[in-house]
Structure formats: C-alpha cells, structure tokens
Design an enzyme around this catalytic site. Sequence first.
Site, PDB file in Angstrom:
ATOM      1  N   ASP A 125      26.776  -3.477 -15.085  1.00 26.53           N
ATOM      2  CA  ASP A 125      25.822  -2.632 -15.383  1.00 26.53           C
ATOM      3  C   ASP A 125      24.723  -2.785 -14.596  1.00 26.53           C
ATOM      4  OD1 ASP A 125      28.386  -1.975 -16.756  1.00 26.53           O
ATOM      5  OD2 ASP A 125      27.096  -2.285 -18.786  1.00 26.53           O
ATOM      6  N   ASP A 203      22.886   2.877 -13.887  1.00 24.13           N
ATOM      7  CA  ASP A 203      23.720   1.539 -14.265  1.00 24.13           C
ATOM      8  C   ASP A 203      24.398   1.647 -13.053  1.00 24.13           C
ATOM      9  OD1 ASP A 203      22.540   1.401 -16.862  1.00 24.13           O
ATOM     10  OD2 ASP A 203      24.311   1.294 -17.905  1.00 24.13           O
ATOM     11  N   HIS A 252      29.467   5.607 -16.870  1.00 21.64           N
ATOM     12  CA  HIS A 252      30.049   4.683 -16.037  1.00 21.64           C
ATOM     13  C   HIS A 252      31.327   5.309 -15.413  1.00 21.64           C
ATOM     14  CE1 HIS A 252      28.056   1.310 -18.378  1.00 21.64           C
ATOM     15  NE2 HIS A 252      27.222   2.035 -17.619  1.00 21.64           N
ATOM     16  N   ASP A 254      33.705   3.522 -13.723  1.00 24.52           N
ATOM     17  CA  ASP A 254      34.912   2.844 -13.762  1.00 24.52           C
ATOM     18  C   ASP A 254      35.860   3.209 -14.821  1.00 24.52           C
ATOM     19  OD1 ASP A 254      33.355   1.372 -15.490  1.00 24.52           O
ATOM     20  OD2 ASP A 254      32.920  -0.413 -14.467  1.00 24.52           O
ATOM     21  N   CYS A 356      34.151  -4.216 -15.825  1.00 25.84           N
ATOM     22  CA  CYS A 356      32.726  -4.162 -16.424  1.00 25.84           C
ATOM     23  C   CYS A 356      32.438  -5.686 -16.813  1.00 25.84           C
ATOM     24  CB  CYS A 356      32.779  -3.598 -17.822  1.00 25.84           C
ATOM     25  SG  CYS A 356      32.982  -1.644 -17.805  1.00 25.84           S
TER      26      CYS A 356
END
Length: 371
Positions: A125, A203, A252, A254, A356
């Site tokens: 991140d 991020d 995010h 992902d 992550c």
Amino acid sequence: MTETTHRAETTNSIDTNTCPVNSYNEWDPLEEVIVGRVDGSRIAPSHFAVTYTIPPSSAKFYPFFAGRRYPGFLIKRAQKELDEFIHILKSEGIVVRQPDTVDFSVRYKTPHWKSHGFGTTCPRDGVLVVGDELIETPMAWRSRYFEVHAYRSLFKEYFAQGARWTAAPKPQLLDSLYNYDLKPQEKDQPLQYVINDSEPVFDAADFVRCGQDLFVTKSNVTNDSGITWLRRHLGDKYRIHEIESLSRNPMHIDTTFMPLAPGKVMINPEYVDPSKLPKILKSWDILIPPNPDPVSGFILSMCSKWISLNVLMLDEKRVMVEKSQTSLQKAMKDWGFEPIPCPFGYFSTFGGSFHCATLDIRRRGGLQSYF
C-alpha cells in the site's frame, strides 16, 4: 476471448547485479520480496475514512475494537500462516525481507490532528516499485502517516546499492480532504468517494504494472489528483489507464483487476464490466474467476469476500492462492497456471492477502511493452 500471442518489446533494462530493485510488472520471475509483519499491529482508529470503507459486517462492531491491539489468538494464527507463506517463498528460491518491528500503539500528532499507527501487514500500500525506483505514496489514512518509516533501514540499503528513492508530497490530511457528510450509496446513484481532490493522495495498491502500462482504480484512498501526480512523475515512458470499478466502496485494484501474465488478466465479475475496459486490452484474455468459496469465523475482517483474487504471481505460471479457495485453484489450472495453495485466512483479517502482504523488490527482466 481466445488466447493470443503477445510480442514483448524491450525498451530499457538495468543491471540487476548492481541494483537490487528491479520490478516492472506483476509476473516476471520473483527474486526478492518484502513480506509484511503482524507483530506490532493495532486495529486502525475509528476515523471516517476507515469505517466507511470496511465491510458492513465488521463496521457495526468496529467502534468497540478500534485502536486496540489485535486479539492474541488472531495474531498467533495469522503469524503461523505468515511463517508458512515465507517458508514457501524461500523454498521457491526467493529472497524474503521484512520491515522493522514497530510499536504502532504510539500516538503522534501534526498541527491539525492526532492518531496512532496501524501496522506493516500490507507493504503493497505505501510503496510503489516502478523499475529501479521506490516511490513512497501519500496515503489517505491518518493512521498510516508514518508507516513507511518501518521500511527505512531496507530502503537505505537499497539506495546505497543504486536504487532510486522518491517520496510523493506528504499530505496534510486536513478535515477538508474528507467528505464527512457522505451517506451509504445506492446502485442507482452516481458514485461518490470518501476523499475529494483538495490534495494528491493515493495508495500504491490501487495500481498494477504491466511494463510501460500501469492500470489504476480511483477509490476511497486514491483521488484524481494523486493519479495526475504519478502520471506527471513517471513521464512519457509510461502510460496510466483507469479501470472503472463498479464497487460501491472501491479501495485497491488488486481484488478487482489482476494481471497474471502477458496477455492474461483476471477481473472481478462484480466490480468490472468487460465492455468498459480500456481498448488497449482488446487483444488480452479476460479471465472470469468463480465466486469465492465461503469461509467463516473471521471477525472484524477489513476485506470483502473477493480477497480471494489477491493472488501473487511468482512467475508467469506459479501463483500463490488461498488454500480454502479450491474453485479458484481449479480455474487457475484450467487457465494454464500452477497454483500453490497456502492458508492465509487469518492474515486477511489484518487487511489483505498474498499480493497485499508483499512488495516485490526484484523480478528478473526489464521494461517492456505488452500492447
């Protein structure tokens, strides 16, 4: 889509014998990686930017736990999973590094607000690696303001060996950044975000890399101003394409859009409309994963069920997949990949899964174009 052959044109490369930082995409053979820690973590403070973005099932209990140490049994089980994950990576010949241990219960303040920290479970991140450059990102959560300091000893080492080291403008994170009057949103309403564009924030986990092309989702931690800053910083050598997320609470990329290999990308069928993907992807195989296999018993998870898509490619074939997600493992095999199962459910309650929990420092290969 039918499988196609993609030509990769090398435009630049660096000497990885002198610089340990070298990573341009999500699939070149992984040689060195930073893996996060659970020790020292705290449950993030109950700030609006945090509570609005976590699943409703966790949000209703969050005020009772916010700011406290994670339960001991949860830390113990997550650490066991993390140890197994690290063991697998090392057995595959990958160098594993970890950040310094930090006590995130320590309170700090700026002239405008106070907070304490969160943790280093998710290195993905706070730092974006593009080639030989480490880019510290201006994260939108106040509890993550000094998180990157846990990586300073590693970054000093990498810098001494030739890596470039950049920090985006440190944000003020004033109250004016946050849309405190934001209400739960219905599907028929235009999407609104927790943050506005009063200053650049983003991020790194809202970006994925495919050589000269990066893909991003605007989210509750990444605004247009942040995307613009990165686009200008990287310059004409790179192109940044936006992926529209259908999530009513995006955060995010992902678990939404995951490139797995040249010409292959896995998308979240609930969050992505294939017909609205950037035209540059028209020749790529769009892989639709099965619904996540149900899991239970994980309290206060900060992740949605689609954390199952948060896989880590060790190369163009080998992929780390949560052990409980047997349907996804089968799909990966059908797509031509080699899944490596590993239990990671308890770790995910700290905010993420394999992608992550890692920051790939070195992947074998140089800058290429895949489109």
